[in-house]
Design a protein around this motif. Structure first.
Motif, mmCIF file in Angstrom:
data_model
loop_
_atom_site.group_PDB
_atom_site.id
_atom_site.type_symbol
_atom_site.label_atom_id
_atom_site.label_comp_id
_atom_site.label_asym_id
_atom_site.label_seq_id
_atom_site.Cartn_x
_atom_site.Cartn_y
_atom_site.Cartn_z
ATOM 1 N N LYS A 1 0.820 -1.194 0.000
ATOM 2 C CA LYS A 1 0.000 0.000 0.000
ATOM 3 C C LYS A 1 0.867 1.262 0.000
ATOM 4 O O LYS A 1 0.514 2.254 -0.631
ATOM 5 C CB LYS A 1 -0.934 0.000 1.203
ATOM 6 N N THR A 2 2.005 1.215 0.676
ATOM 7 C CA THR A 2 2.888 2.381 0.672
ATOM 8 C C THR A 2 3.520 2.594 -0.705
ATOM 9 O O THR A 2 3.713 3.731 -1.112
ATOM 10 C CB THR A 2 3.996 2.248 1.734
ATOM 11 N N THR B 1 0.849 4.192 -2.798
ATOM 12 C CA THR B 1 0.688 5.588 -2.412
ATOM 13 C C THR B 1 1.808 6.445 -2.983
ATOM 14 O O THR B 1 1.570 7.562 -3.446
ATOM 15 C CB THR B 1 0.645 5.717 -0.875
ATOM 16 N N TYR C 1 -7.680 10.838 -3.663
ATOM 17 C CA TYR C 1 -7.239 9.564 -3.095
ATOM 18 C C TYR C 1 -6.275 9.779 -1.938
ATOM 19 O O TYR C 1 -6.394 9.138 -0.897
ATOM 20 C CB TYR C 1 -6.575 8.700 -4.168
ATOM 21 N N LEU C 2 -5.320 10.679 -2.119
ATOM 22 C CA LEU C 2 -4.333 10.918 -1.074
ATOM 23 C C LEU C 2 -4.967 11.535 0.169
ATOM 24 O O LEU C 2 -4.597 11.188 1.293
ATOM 25 C CB LEU C 2 -3.212 11.809 -1.601
ATOM 26 N N ASN D 1 -7.020 8.713 1.768
ATOM 27 C CA ASN D 1 -6.114 7.701 2.310
ATOM 28 C C ASN D 1 -5.481 8.195 3.608
ATOM 29 O O ASN D 1 -5.293 7.416 4.540
ATOM 30 C CB ASN D 1 -5.024 7.366 1.286
ATOM 31 N N ARG D 2 -5.176 9.472 3.687
ATOM 32 C CA ARG D 2 -4.594 10.031 4.909
ATOM 33 C C ARG D 2 -5.588 9.986 6.067
ATOM 34 O O ARG D 2 -5.237 9.698 7.194
ATOM 35 C CB ARG D 2 -4.132 11.455 4.678
ATOM 36 N N MET E 1 -5.807 6.381 7.291
ATOM 37 C CA MET E 1 -4.620 5.960 8.018
ATOM 38 C C MET E 1 -4.603 6.460 9.461
ATOM 39 O O MET E 1 -4.070 5.827 10.331
ATOM 40 C CB MET E 1 -3.350 6.442 7.301
#
Length: 96
Positions: free
Chosen positions: A3-4, A7, A87-88, A91-92, A95
């Protein structure tokens, strides 16, 4: 771990498409407006501006009409930028 990597790839693609979008908007809107003001010509509806000249000849300015291909590419880049940023951001939030 996977996943990283995903990203990081999305971050790189988002940065590249955002830079392309901003540069295209700058070159297609700001420079023609400046040339219209500075040279008293109608350059707001052109797609490409070419300036040819040197020390030993007069400067010539070429203007070309708009191209639908360039407009479709910038729309695709803008959509990739928006999707990558969304998305970013999402996603943040997930997380945290």
């Amino acid at each position: 771990m996977e996943k990283t990597k995903l990203t990081k790839v999305i971050k790189i693609i988002t940065i590249i498409t955002s830079i392309v979008t901003v540069l295209y908007l700058g070159f297609s809107f700001l420079i023609p407006v400046y040339l219209s003001y500075r040279l008293n010509i109608e350059a707001s509806k052109v797609d490409s501006i070419g300036i040819i000249g040197g020390a030993d000849e007069p400067t010539t300015i070429f203007l070309t009409s708009t191209s639908s291909f360039a407009n479709s590419i910038i729309i695709i880049c803008a959509l990739f930028s928006i999707a990558g940023i969304a998305y970013l951001v999402l996603n943040r939030k997930v997380m945290k």
